[in-house]
Enzyme design. Structure first.
Site, PDB file in Angstrom:
ATOM      1  N   VAL A  17       0.853  -1.182   0.000  1.00 51.65           N
ATOM      2  CA  VAL A  17       0.000   0.000   0.000  1.00 51.65           C
ATOM      3  C   VAL A  17       0.892   1.236   0.000  1.00 51.65           C
ATOM      4  O   VAL A  17       1.540   1.552   0.998  1.00 51.65           O
ATOM      5  CB  VAL A  17      -0.933   0.024   1.234  1.00 51.65           C
ATOM      6  CG1 VAL A  17      -1.848   1.248   1.176  1.00 51.65           C
ATOM      7  CG2 VAL A  17      -1.760  -1.256   1.307  1.00 51.65           C
ATOM      8  N   GLY A  18       0.952   1.915  -1.144  1.00 45.15           N
ATOM      9  CA  GLY A  18       1.750   3.119  -1.273  1.00 45.15           C
ATOM     10  C   GLY A  18       0.879   4.353  -1.264  1.00 45.15           C
ATOM     11  O   GLY A  18      -0.354   4.266  -1.300  1.00 45.15           O
ATOM     12  N   ASN A  19       1.501   5.509  -1.234  1.00 44.67           N
ATOM     13  CA  ASN A  19       0.742   6.757  -1.178  1.00 44.67           C
ATOM     14  C   ASN A  19      -0.130   6.977  -2.414  1.00 44.67           C
ATOM     15  O   ASN A  19      -1.249   7.480  -2.303  1.00 44.67           O
ATOM     16  CB  ASN A  19       1.706   7.932  -1.015  1.00 44.67           C
ATOM     17  CG  ASN A  19       2.303   7.995   0.374  1.00 44.67           C
ATOM     18  OD1 ASN A  19       1.604   8.229   1.358  1.00 44.67           O
ATOM     19  ND2 ASN A  19       3.598   7.759   0.474  1.00 44.67           N
ATOM     20  N   GLY A 118      11.050   3.247   5.419  1.00 42.66           N
ATOM     21  CA  GLY A 118       9.750   2.759   4.980  1.00 42.66           C
ATOM     22  C   GLY A 118       9.775   1.262   4.725  1.00 42.66           C
ATOM     23  O   GLY A 118      10.780   0.711   4.255  1.00 42.66           O
ATOM     24  N   ASP A 120       8.311  -0.336   2.467  1.00 40.06           N
ATOM     25  CA  ASP A 120       8.460  -0.630   1.044  1.00 40.06           C
ATOM     26  C   ASP A 120       9.935  -0.655   0.649  1.00 40.06           C
ATOM     27  O   ASP A 120      10.373  -1.521  -0.123  1.00 40.06           O
ATOM     28  CB  ASP A 120       7.689   0.386   0.196  1.00 40.06           C
ATOM     29  CG  ASP A 120       8.033   1.842   0.533  1.00 40.06           C
ATOM     30  OD1 ASP A 120       8.637   2.103   1.588  1.00 40.06           O
ATOM     31  OD2 ASP A 120       7.684   2.727  -0.279  1.00 40.06           O
ATOM     32  N   ASP A 140      13.815   3.955  -6.587  1.00 37.71           N
ATOM     33  CA  ASP A 140      12.354   3.783  -6.592  1.00 37.71           C
ATOM     34  C   ASP A 140      11.736   5.109  -6.994  1.00 37.71           C
ATOM     35  O   ASP A 140      11.898   6.114  -6.307  1.00 37.71           O
ATOM     36  CB  ASP A 140      11.863   3.356  -5.209  1.00 37.71           C
ATOM     37  CG  ASP A 140      10.349   3.187  -5.177  1.00 37.71           C
ATOM     38  OD1 ASP A 140       9.759   2.879  -6.234  1.00 37.71           O
ATOM     39  OD2 ASP A 140       9.751   3.377  -4.097  1.00 37.71           O
TER      40      ASP A 140
END
Length: 278
Positions: A17-19, A118, A120, A140
């Site tokens: 779940v990313g921004n 993070g 991620d 990234d």
């Protein structure tokens, strides 16, 4: 489709779940991806809304979600983390592994960034050190652009810059005369109109920034990088114009989540097999 292959760990669902976006992948008993899906992140989603979206993805790829035997989740969006975890448990009957303190990764994170990194970044770093020679940099390109230096299993540091789309949207919003544009290269580095001039700045400006930072990282470590690997939705448009050799790996984050799932379930599975043999 069976729920668990002989000696395997079954079907594993990986969710990041990313921004800006939520990436969903399903791994089969051999560790191969059955599908890779990307959805926009809705930060106000409830448990049931998350569950409906997950069910829709599984329906789209013609897979029965009840066959999932385990799930691993990375989230950098606190408002939706609990809802997504609850949705997975509702649909699969199993509590997911949530990336965070206590989860085994095998990554040695240096100094004070340990608590701030993070999940991620941790996930794609785990995949990068397993797949590529080091020293290496992982780029990234998402909401932010991050560049992470890895040496062996050591996470040595990070650079964070505004993302391509974030910068572009800010430019259009703050300058009334500048339009919203698509990210694509112009015919020439020198734009002959406003749109092409903006496209040149976005594409070649970000490519030059990445090249320049890679040069500085090599100066810092006193040698050449063995690998530069990139991931993230905005990567191909920009990195194609970089002068450094950069390998694009769209699945790096999901692969890392799968490896982390394996690390955190292997001991449990071994214990279960031993007990059954007794």
């Amino acid at each position: 489709m069976t729920k668990k292959g002989k000696g395997g760990i079954g079907l594993v669902l990986a969710i990041d779940v990313g921004n800006s976006s939520t990436t969903i992948g399903l791994f089969d008993e051999r560790g191969h991806k059955t599908f890779h899906s990307v959805l926009g992140t809705d930060k106000g989603s409830t448990r049931d809304q998350c569950a409906v979206r997950l069910m829709d993805v599984f329906h789209l790829y013609r897979v029965d979600i009840s066959t999932v035997t385990g799930t691993v989740i990375s989230s950098v969006v606190p408002p939706i983390t609990s809802a997504m975890c609850s949705a997975v448990e509702l649909l699969t009957g199993r509590r997911p592994i949530l990336m965070g303190p206590g989860v085994k990764t095998g990554l040695n994170i240096r100094s004070e960034i340990h608590a701030q990194l993070g999940t991620d970044i941790v996930a794609f770093s785990v995949a990068a050190i397993a797949k590529y020679p080091s020293p290496l940099v992982v780029i990234d390109m998402g909401t932010a652009i991050t560049m992470s230096l890895l040496r062996g299993n050591i996470y040595d540091g990070c650079i964070i810059m505004p993302g391509v789309r974030v910068s572009l949207e800010a430019l259009s919003q703050e300058a009334a005369a500048l339009p919203h544009i698509a990210i694509q290269p112009p015919d020439s580095i020198l734009g002959r109109n406003t749109v092409d001039a903006m496209r040149s700045g976005v594409i070649y400006g970000n490519a030059s920034m990445v090249d320049g930072m890679l040069d500085r990282i090599e100066d810092e470590i006193g040698g050449k990088l063995a690998t530069v690997v990139a991931t993230g939705a905005a990567s191909p448009e920009v990195l194609h114009h970089c002068r450094h050799k950069i390998h694009y790996d769209a699945d790096l984050l999901l692969d890392g989540l799968y490896l982390i799932y394996q690390k955190n379930t292997a001991q449990r599975q071994h214990r279960g097999q031993t007990e059954s043999e007794i």
